[in-house]
Write an enzyme that holds these catalytic residues in place. Structure first.
Site, short mmCIF file in Angstrom:
data_model
loop_
_atom_site.label_atom_id
_atom_site.label_comp_id
_atom_site.label_asym_id
_atom_site.label_seq_id
_atom_site.Cartn_x
_atom_site.Cartn_y
_atom_site.Cartn_z
CG ASP A 163 -1.89 1.13 1.22
OD1 ASP A 163 -2.98 0.97 0.63
OD2 ASP A 163 -1.58 2.20 1.80
CG ASN A 176 -5.20 11.26 -4.93
OD1 ASN A 176 -4.56 11.41 -5.97
ND2 ASN A 176 -5.75 10.10 -4.60
CG ASP A 205 -4.81 8.99 -11.80
OD1 ASP A 205 -5.16 8.43 -10.75
OD2 ASP A 205 -5.63 9.49 -12.61
CD GLU A 260 -4.70 3.96 -1.28
OE1 GLU A 260 -4.86 4.33 -0.11
OE2 GLU A 260 -5.60 4.00 -2.15
#
Length: 260
Positions: A136, A144, A153, A179
């Site tokens: 992760d 973000n 992204d 993620e």
């Protein structure tokens, strides 16, 4: 034979035309017989004409049917060629759709569906060699929020490729969702896998990701490692890898925990 018939016809017509025979008792009989003979010849000639016309009609019909048959054959051949091309295109489209359904469109890595297929295959053949690493990206929501989803992204793509390069031939990498990434190790021993995972954590931490507009992003990953146990199922093994991942996060992130 034809000349004898012509001579006979001439003799009959001469006899019927001779005045001296007009009162002869057989004159009328000969005349009637001659008329009857002419009528029969007319009938024969008419039948011949009808027969010839019928033959011509049948020949034309056969020719027309042949042409129509040839035309239908050509049409069927054309339809067959079109059908073959359509079937080929359909198979190619199905293969492309199948491939697309098994790949993550953002990172280009296999997706969860493909990884579950791989896991099932490995469980059916050699489960005792399996190790799973759930990975992760740390504080991904912060990336973000601070830089936008486009930058997020790009970080996902870059980390995914870095994981793939680090794992190499030792295992299979997939984007598990969000993620998270999942790595399946099916041939390497535990020490080799643990060394790979530990190196991956260090490599990601030291990397600087050049994303949109030249922004350099740094991040880290937490990893949970699960080694196959005799009582394991696919779900239980994934759950143990996930639990180990949260153990790594709760211990401060940027590390890996192993669940034996």
């Amino acid at each position: 034979m034809k000349s004898n018939i012509k001579d006979l016809e001439k003799r009959v017509t001469d006899a019927l035309g001779a005045v001296e025979y007009s009162d002869h008792p057989l004159h009328q009989i000969l005349a009637d017989l001659w008329d009857y003979n002419q009528d029969q010849w007319n009938r024969v000639e008419q039948m011949v004409r009808v027969s010839d016309a019928y033959q011509d009609m049948m020949l034309k019909r056969e020719k027309t049917l042949g042409e129509r048959f040839d035309k239908h054959i050509r049409q069927l051949e054309k339809i067959t060629r079109i059908s073959d091309r359509y079937q080929t295109a359909l198979r190619e489209a199905n293969l492309e759709l199948e491939h697309a359904s098994l790949m993550d469109t953002l990172t280009g890595l296999p997706n969860r569906r493909k990884m579950l297929r791989l896991l099932k295959r490995e469980f059916d053949h050699r489960p005792e060699q399996l190790k799973l690493a759930m990975i992760d990206i740390d504080y991904f929501k912060r990336i973000n929020d601070e830089h936008g989803h486009l930058v997020g992204d790009e970080v996902l793509i870059a980390v995914g490729h870095l994981i793939e390069q680090s794992v190499g031939e030792l295992g299979h990498v997939a984007r598990w969702g969000g993620e998270e990434f999942l790595v399946v190790f099916s041939h390497s021993d535990q020490a080799e896998v643990e060394h790979c995972v530990e190196s991956l954590v260090k490599i990601v931490k030291s990397a600087k990701f050049d994303v949109l507009d030249g922004q350099m992003i740094e991040t880290s990953v937490s990893v949970g490692l699960a080694v196959y146990q005799p009582e394991d199922t696919i779900d239980s093994m994934i759950t143990r890898a996930d639990d180990a991942l949260y153990g790594a996060k709760n211990s401060g992130r940027n590390r890996y925990h192993s669940s034996h």
